[in-house]
Write a protein that holds these residues in place. Sequence first.
Motif: not given
Length: 222
Positions: A193-222
């Motif tokens: 095998a061989s490995i290929h790729g590029k780094r994802t922007t570090p800003l993607i971690h903000l999206t991840t944190h927002w997703t966790v928060l929004s899911k928690k809020i959604g669960l709380a509301r339900s």
Amino acid sequence: MRADFHIHTRVSPDSQLTPEALIRACQRKGIDIIAVTDHHAIRGALEVREIAPFPIIIGADLRTADGEIVGLFLEKDIPCGLSAKESVKRIKDQGGIVQVPHPFDRFRRKRITLPALMDILPDVDLIEAFNARTTLRRDTMLGVEFIREHREKHNIRPVGVSDAHTAREIGNAYTDIPAFEGREDFMDALRHASIHGKRTTPLIHLTTHWTVLSKKIGLARS
């Protein structure tokens, strides 16, 4: 084949990615085979496999007491919170493959500890030499150097993964691998095998944190 062995879906608390969107993104980016590795559960991988027109490896990203470990070719869930040693045993008991994710990424609080990694190293099959979500190049290089030091003694294979939590991350990193039939010849195929790729922007971690928060809020509301 272009393969990605670390992808999350909406089953993970930090992803909203649906099976349909995941499959479309893989087809658009030319990814031929993937491992779906949601946190603590194989359900997401099973959902994707039901509708995918290409091979799906059933996996899970396990949060052990000593940090994260990925299991591939799983048949049933493994509880979180076990020791790294016990988690590896349970992966192996299923005939699975042990993969160490982002081993030296200093920004991942849940990465495996070095003592635990050394303890399980004889049973480790894969280590992520390139994870597109690892921000610092020097952290990636620490992993590469670790693999070089130990790969011959322990028969470790390096892989490149996107660690995607969103559709736009698909294809950022992948492993080019010859065609293989299943887990039986998987490790042998990775020798070529061989490995290929590029780094994802570090800003993607903000999206991840927002997703966790929004899911928690959604669960709380339900």
